[in-house]
Motif scaffolding. Structure first.
Motif, short mmCIF file in Angstrom:
data_model
loop_
_atom_site.label_atom_id
_atom_site.label_comp_id
_atom_site.label_asym_id
_atom_site.label_seq_id
_atom_site.Cartn_x
_atom_site.Cartn_y
_atom_site.Cartn_z
N UNK A 6 -50.66 1.88 4.19
CA UNK A 6 -49.37 2.57 4.32
C UNK A 6 -49.50 3.79 5.21
N UNK A 7 -50.55 4.57 4.97
CA UNK A 7 -50.79 5.77 5.79
C UNK A 7 -51.06 5.38 7.24
N UNK A 8 -51.83 4.31 7.44
CA UNK A 8 -52.13 3.86 8.81
C UNK A 8 -50.88 3.45 9.54
N UNK A 9 -49.98 2.75 8.84
CA UNK A 9 -48.70 2.33 9.47
C UNK A 9 -47.86 3.55 9.82
N UNK A 10 -47.81 4.53 8.91
CA UNK A 10 -47.03 5.74 9.19
C UNK A 10 -47.58 6.50 10.39
N UNK A 11 -48.91 6.61 10.46
CA UNK A 11 -49.52 7.29 11.60
C UNK A 11 -49.21 6.55 12.89
N UNK A 12 -49.28 5.21 12.85
CA UNK A 12 -48.97 4.40 14.04
C UNK A 12 -47.52 4.58 14.46
N UNK A 13 -46.61 4.58 13.47
CA UNK A 13 -45.19 4.74 13.79
C UNK A 13 -44.91 6.11 14.40
N UNK A 14 -45.56 7.14 13.86
CA UNK A 14 -45.37 8.49 14.42
C UNK A 14 -45.89 8.56 15.86
N UNK A 15 -47.03 7.93 16.07
CA UNK A 15 -47.61 7.93 17.41
C UNK A 15 -46.70 7.19 18.39
N UNK A 16 -46.17 6.02 17.95
CA UNK A 16 -45.27 5.25 18.81
C UNK A 16 -43.98 6.02 19.09
N UNK A 17 -43.47 6.70 18.07
CA UNK A 17 -42.25 7.48 18.24
C UNK A 17 -42.46 8.61 19.24
#
Length: 200
Positions: A33-44
């Motif tokens: 979950x944390x990895x997905x959130x970090x990825x989404x923030x990076x993509x954003x």
């Protein structure tokens, strides 16, 4: 107190194993979950920067074609794309105020026209300088003003299209008559040969 051997008698190493087991279980559940959130923030963040670059490039491409839809669209998104930079927003507002200001009255002198155009160009170049600085470009305001190009043919075509639109509008509103002149094609323009003469 000595702990007799049994299920409920746990030593330090046993508590350590339980703690490791709990931490491992939490990591298995929370880690993705944390990895997905970090990825989404990076993509954003990357998408936001890409939109800023797109806006900057659109304005640079069309800086001598200010009536271009791309130019107007890029101007209209500056407030949202660069809302986090006060210097860009200040320069943007100054340029928009210049664009929305009163037009020169008809019959203005060449000096007044040049002063008006120079003021507008200065406001635009200041805005582009601040946007470039925000994105990490080392731009020179004098070079921004000097090194931009639009062919004279584009200027002529735009003027002709404006004249045609104005003429058509006045014609449709009944403010202008439709001029009609007789036309006689020259004989040399006829693509067919003359008919043969018939003998009598």
């Amino acid at each position: 107190m000595n702990c007799p051997e049994g299920f409920w008698c746990m030593q330090f190493k046993d508590w350590l194993n339980v703690a490791i087991l709990i931490v491992t279980a939490v990591a298995i559940v929370v880690g993705p979950i944390v990895a997905v959130q970090i990825t989404l923030r990076f993509e954003e963040k990357r998408e936001k920067r890409r939109r800023k670059y797109d806006t900057f490039h659109a304005l640079m491409r069309t800086r001598r074609v200010t009536l271009s839809p791309d130019h107007v669209t890029a101007l209209n998104v500056i407030q949202t794309e660069f809302h986090d930079d006060d210097r860009v927003i200040t320069a943007y507002k100054k340029y928009i105020d210049n664009l929305g200001g009163p037009a020169l009255p008809p019959g203005s002198s060449n000096e007044a026209i040049r002063h008006f155009v120079d003021g507008r160009d200065d406001a635009f170049n200041e805005m582009m300088f601040e946007i470039g600085k925000h994105l990490g470009f080392a731009l020179d305001k004098r070079e921004l003003a000097k090194y931009s190009y639009a062919p004279q043919g584009w200027v002529n075509i735009e003027a002709e299209q404006n004249a045609i639109r104005q003429f058509a509008l006045e014609l449709l509103q009944g403010k202008r008559p439709l001029p009609i002149t007789p036309f006689q094609p020259s004989p040399s323009a006829n693509k067919f040969p003359p008919p043969p003469s018939t003998p009598r």
